[in-house]
Design an enzyme around this catalytic site. Structure first.
Site, PDB file in Angstrom:
ATOM      1  N   HIS A   1      -7.542  54.798  -6.441  1.00  0.00           N
ATOM      2  CA  HIS A   1      -6.433  54.932  -5.501  1.00  0.00           C
ATOM      3  C   HIS A   1      -5.087  54.865  -6.212  1.00  0.00           C
ATOM      4  O   HIS A   1      -4.044  54.814  -5.560  1.00  0.00           O
ATOM      5  CB  HIS A   1      -6.544  53.852  -4.425  1.00  0.00           C
TER       6      HIS A   1
ATOM      7  N   LYS B   1       6.486  42.079 -35.739  1.00  0.00           N
ATOM      8  CA  LYS B   1       6.696  40.681 -36.111  1.00  0.00           C
ATOM      9  C   LYS B   1       7.892  40.543 -37.056  1.00  0.00           C
ATOM     10  O   LYS B   1       8.716  39.629 -36.900  1.00  0.00           O
ATOM     11  CB  LYS B   1       5.435  40.111 -36.774  1.00  0.00           C
TER      12      LYS B   1
ATOM     13  N   GLU C   1      -6.931  48.634 -32.183  1.00  0.00           N
ATOM     14  CA  GLU C   1      -6.536  48.113 -33.492  1.00  0.00           C
ATOM     15  C   GLU C   1      -7.399  48.667 -34.612  1.00  0.00           C
ATOM     16  O   GLU C   1      -6.933  48.804 -35.743  1.00  0.00           O
ATOM     17  CB  GLU C   1      -6.610  46.574 -33.508  1.00  0.00           C
TER      18      GLU C   1
END
Length: 424
Positions: free
Chosen positions: A299, A414, A278
Site C-alpha cells: 500500500h 566518521k 556493506e
C-alpha cells in the site's frame, strides 16, 4: 531447511553454467585464498566456537534474566542488528518472555536517547555493551550515560555485576574499562566481522537473555554449514541464489528488494541490508539492497514495483509454518462482507496474498522474483538462515572480484564528523 526457486526470475542464463566460477569462489572462501580472508572465521564457526565461553554466556544470561526487567543492548550496526532480528523473528513483536530487550547506542538522536534513559530509570536494568574497540562514537556516547546511570542506581559493585561487555579478547578501550571495573566479558572473534557476528556472543548473549534457545540456533548453524559445504549448484541453494543475483545484475537489475510477509521479520530484512550493502557496495559495484514487508508495504511501494522503472527484482523470504495462527470467525450479519473467509486460517489468507502479488508482479509487472522459503521462524531456522546468507554473500561478492568483508566507505563520514565535532 531452505529451498530456493528461480523459476519466476526471467533469468537469461542457466545458473548451472556458472559452476566453474562458483568452484573457484568456493575454493577461495574455504581455503582462505580470497580477498578479506582474515575474516572468514564464520565459515567453520559451528565446529570451532568456544564451548566453555558458550556455557558461561548461558549462565550469565540466566542470572540476569532473574534480576532484570530490561536488558539494554548498547551497540551499532552488526553489534545490534543481528540480535534484534533474531529476537523479533523468534519471539515475535509482542512476546511474553521477559526481560524486555532495548537497543541503544545506535543513534545520535537526543530525543531517542533521553526517552530510553527516562524509560529505564524506575526498572531493574542490565546492560550489554558491544564494541570491538570501545571507541565507536554512537556506542561510546551512549555507554557513558548508561555506566553513570547504573553506578548511581546500584553502586559500583552491583552495577559491575549487571554490565556485560562483548569486545576484543585482549585490547581496546572497552576491554580496558571492563577489566578495570570487573565486568563479565565475552569475545568478538578477530576473524569474524561485525555483520557476520550474530552467531558469536555479539548476538548470542542478548538472545539468551531474551529466552531464546541458543543451542537450537547453533544446531541450525551447524546443519547449514554441513548442508551448504558442497559447491555443486544442483544441490546448494545458497550458491544458486548467489549466481542468480549476478545474472539479474547483468540483465540491468541494480536493486534487490527483500520481501517478507511476516511483521516479525522486518528486522531480518534490516540485518540482511547491512550484510549485503556493506559487503557488496564498493568499487562502483553491487546491487542496492532494499526491503518491504508485504502486504503492508504493497500500500506504499506496490505501485512502483508494479508499474515503476524496471530497475529492481524481488527476493521473497517466505515461511512455511507461522509461529501462531488465527481462524477467521463468521458473523451473523456479515455487514463487512467478509464471511467468505469464515473458518479460514489467517496464515492461508497471507499465503494467498503472496501468490496473488507474485502473479501480479511477475506476469503483469514483469518484475523478476527469486523465492527463498524457510521452514519456520524458530531459533534453529534462524541459525540456518544466517549461514545461508553468509555463504551466498561471500560467493556473490567474490564473483564481482571484491572483498566481501571490509567496509572502507563507512570511515569517510566518521572522519568528517570528527572534524566537525572538534575531535583531536
Amino acid at each position: 531447511m531452505i529451498k530456493f526457486d528461480a523459476s519466476h526470475a526471467f533469468l537469461k542464463e542457466d545458473i548451472l553454467s556458472y559452476q566453474d566460477v562458483v568452484n573457484q569462489c568456493h575454493e577461495m572462501l574455504h581455503h582462505k585464498t580470497g580477498r578479506g580472508n582474515d575474516y572468514v572465521g564464520w565459515v567453520d564457526w559451528a565446529n570451532t566456537y568456544d564451548r566453555e565461553e558458550f556455557a558461561r554466556l548461558k549462565a550469565k544470561a540466566s542470572e540476569l534474566r532473574k534480576i532484570c526487567d530490561v536488558l539494554v543492548v548498547c551497540g551499532i550496526g552488526g553489534s545490534y542488528l543481528g540480535a534484534r532480528a533474531a529476537i523479533e523473528m523468534i519471539n515475535g513483536l509482542y512476546g511474553k518472555d521477559k526481560p524486555e530487550i532495548i537497543f541503544f547506542g545506535n543513534t545520535f538522536s537526543s530525543t531517542y536517547i533521553a526517552q530510553v534513559m527516562e524509560y529505564i530509570k524506575d526498572k531493574e536494568v542490565a546492560v550489554n555493551v558491544i564494541s570491538k574497540s570501545g571507541t565507536t562514537t554512537e556506542t561510546a556516547l551512549a555507554f557513558r550515560l548508561l555506566k553513570q546511570f547504573m553506578e548511581e542506581k546500584y553502586g559500583k559493585q552491583e552495577a559491575a555485576n549487571r554490565i556485560v561487555a562483548t569486545t576484543d579478547k585482549a585490547r581496546g578501550t572497552l576491554k580496558t574499562i571492563a577489566l578495570q571495573e570487573g565486568y563479565e566479558t565475552f569475545v568478538i572473534p578477530d576473524d569474524i566481522g561485525g555483520r557476520y557476528s550474530v552467531i558469536t556472543p555479539v548476538g548470542l548473549f542478548p538472545m539468551a537473555v531474551a529466552g531464546i534457545d541458543v543451542d537450537a540456533l547453533m544446531r541450525g548453524l551447524k546443519k547449514a554449514s554441513d548442508d551448504l559445504e558442497n559447491p555443486d549448484l544442483h544441490y546448494n541453494p545458497a550458491y544458486q541464489y548467489a549466481v542468480a543475483r549476478r545474472i539479474l545484475e547483468k540483465q540491468g537489475k541494480d536493486v534487490e528488494m527483500l520481501v517478507t510477509y511476516e511483521m516479525q521479520m522486518t528486522m531480518v530484512a534490516e540485518w540482511w541490508k547491512q550484510l549485503f550493502g556493506e559487503s557488496e557496495g564498493k568499487e562502483g559495484k553491487g546491487n542496492l539492497p532494499t526491503s518491504g514487508t508485504f502486504s503492508t508495504d504493497l500500500h506504499s511501494l506496490g505501485q512502483f514495483v508494479q508499474e515503476g522503472k524496471k530497475l529492481l527484482y524481488e527476493t521473497l523470504l517466505l515461511v512455511d509454518k507461522p509461529t501462531l495462527d488465527v481462524t477467521f470467525p463468521s458473523d451473523e450479519h456479515n455487514l463487512d462482507g467478509m464471511n467468505y473467509l469464515a473458518g479460514k486460517s489467517v496464515d492461508w489468507v497471507n499465503k494467498m496474498a503472496c501468490q496473488g502479488t507474485l502473479e501480479a508482479h511477475e506476469v503483469t509487472g514483469q518484475v523478476p522474483n527469486l523465492i527463498i522459503t524457510m521452514v519456520d521462524m524458530s531459533a534453529e531456522s534462524f541459525g540456518y538462515m544466517c549461514y545461508f546468507f553468509f555463504k551466498a554473500c561471500g560467493i556473490t561478492c567474490y564473483m564481482l572480484d571484491i572483498n566481501p568483508f571490509d567496509q572502507p566507505g563507512v570511515e569517510v563520514y566518521k572522519k568528517n564528523m570528527f572534524r566537525l565535532l572538534g575531535k583531536n
